[in-house]
Design a protein around this motif. Structure first.
Motif, PDB file in Angstrom:
ATOM      1  N   ARG A   1      -0.925  -5.269  -6.508  1.00  0.00           N
ATOM      2  CA  ARG A   1      -1.968  -5.200  -5.488  1.00  0.00           C
ATOM      3  C   ARG A   1      -1.356  -5.290  -4.087  1.00  0.00           C
ATOM      4  N   LEU A   2      -0.376  -6.181  -3.921  1.00  0.00           N
ATOM      5  CA  LEU A   2       0.322  -6.303  -2.641  1.00  0.00           C
ATOM      6  C   LEU A   2       0.982  -4.988  -2.268  1.00  0.00           C
ATOM      7  N   GLU A   3       1.673  -4.392  -3.219  1.00  0.00           N
ATOM      8  CA  GLU A   3       2.332  -3.113  -2.962  1.00  0.00           C
ATOM      9  C   GLU A   3       1.317  -2.040  -2.579  1.00  0.00           C
ATOM     10  N   ARG A   4       0.163  -2.046  -3.234  1.00  0.00           N
ATOM     11  CA  ARG A   4      -0.881  -1.059  -2.915  1.00  0.00           C
ATOM     12  C   ARG A   4      -1.394  -1.259  -1.488  1.00  0.00           C
ATOM     13  N   PHE A   5      -1.622  -2.509  -1.088  1.00  0.00           N
ATOM     14  CA  PHE A   5      -2.089  -2.780   0.272  1.00  0.00           C
ATOM     15  C   PHE A   5      -1.053  -2.333   1.305  1.00  0.00           C
ATOM     16  N   GLU A   6       0.216  -2.567   1.014  1.00  0.00           N
ATOM     17  CA  GLU A   6       1.274  -2.145   1.940  1.00  0.00           C
ATOM     18  C   GLU A   6       1.338  -0.622   2.030  1.00  0.00           C
ATOM     19  N   THR A   7       1.150   0.048   0.903  1.00  0.00           N
ATOM     20  CA  THR A   7       1.148   1.519   0.898  1.00  0.00           C
ATOM     21  C   THR A   7      -0.034   2.052   1.693  1.00  0.00           C
ATOM     22  N   LEU A   8      -1.196   1.471   1.474  1.00  0.00           N
ATOM     23  CA  LEU A   8      -2.389   1.913   2.204  1.00  0.00           C
ATOM     24  C   LEU A   8      -2.240   1.670   3.705  1.00  0.00           C
ATOM     25  N   THR A   9      -1.610   0.561   4.073  1.00  0.00           N
ATOM     26  CA  THR A   9      -1.356   0.290   5.488  1.00  0.00           C
ATOM     27  C   THR A   9      -0.511   1.393   6.100  1.00  0.00           C
ATOM     28  N   ALA A  10       0.575   1.736   5.426  1.00  0.00           N
ATOM     29  CA  ALA A  10       1.469   2.782   5.932  1.00  0.00           C
ATOM     30  C   ALA A  10       0.771   4.134   5.999  1.00  0.00           C
ATOM     31  N   GLU A  11      -0.026   4.453   4.999  1.00  0.00           N
ATOM     32  CA  GLU A  11      -0.731   5.733   4.989  1.00  0.00           C
ATOM     33  C   GLU A  11      -1.739   5.815   6.136  1.00  0.00           C
ATOM     34  N   CYS A  12      -2.476   4.737   6.348  1.00  0.00           N
ATOM     35  CA  CYS A  12      -3.451   4.728   7.443  1.00  0.00           C
ATOM     36  C   CYS A  12      -2.770   4.835   8.801  1.00  0.00           C
ATOM     37  N   GLU A  13      -1.631   4.173   8.959  1.00  0.00           N
ATOM     38  CA  GLU A  13      -0.896   4.265  10.222  1.00  0.00           C
ATOM     39  C   GLU A  13      -0.408   5.693  10.455  1.00  0.00           C
ATOM     40  N   LEU A  14       0.048   6.344   9.410  1.00  0.00           N
ATOM     41  CA  LEU A  14       0.504   7.723   9.533  1.00  0.00           C
ATOM     42  C   LEU A  14      -0.651   8.648   9.898  1.00  0.00           C
TER      43      LEU A  14
END
Length: 58
Positions: free
Chosen positions: A7-20
């Motif tokens: 779940r942590l990894e998913r949140f970090e991925t979503l953060t990066a995707e939204c920033e991009l």
């Protein structure tokens, strides 16, 4: 614990995707939306790290 780490990894991925997406957005409304969304995902990741640390310490 693996579920929490996933779940942590998913949140970090979503953060990066939204920033991009925010960087690439030409519409200021969409840019602001994705920046706010990335902040929320970042906070969820921070909270998840705290939960993982608490469980590891127990």
């Amino acid at each position: 614990m693996t579920e929490l780490q996933d779940r942590l990894e998913r949140f970090e991925t979503l953060t990066a995707e939204c920033e991009l997406i925010a960087k690439l957005a030409t519409d200021s409304t969409k840019r602001e939306f994705y920046l706010k969304l990335s902040e929320q995902y970042r906070q969820l990741a921070v909270d998840m790290r705290k939960v993982i640390a608490t469980k590891a310490a127990a």
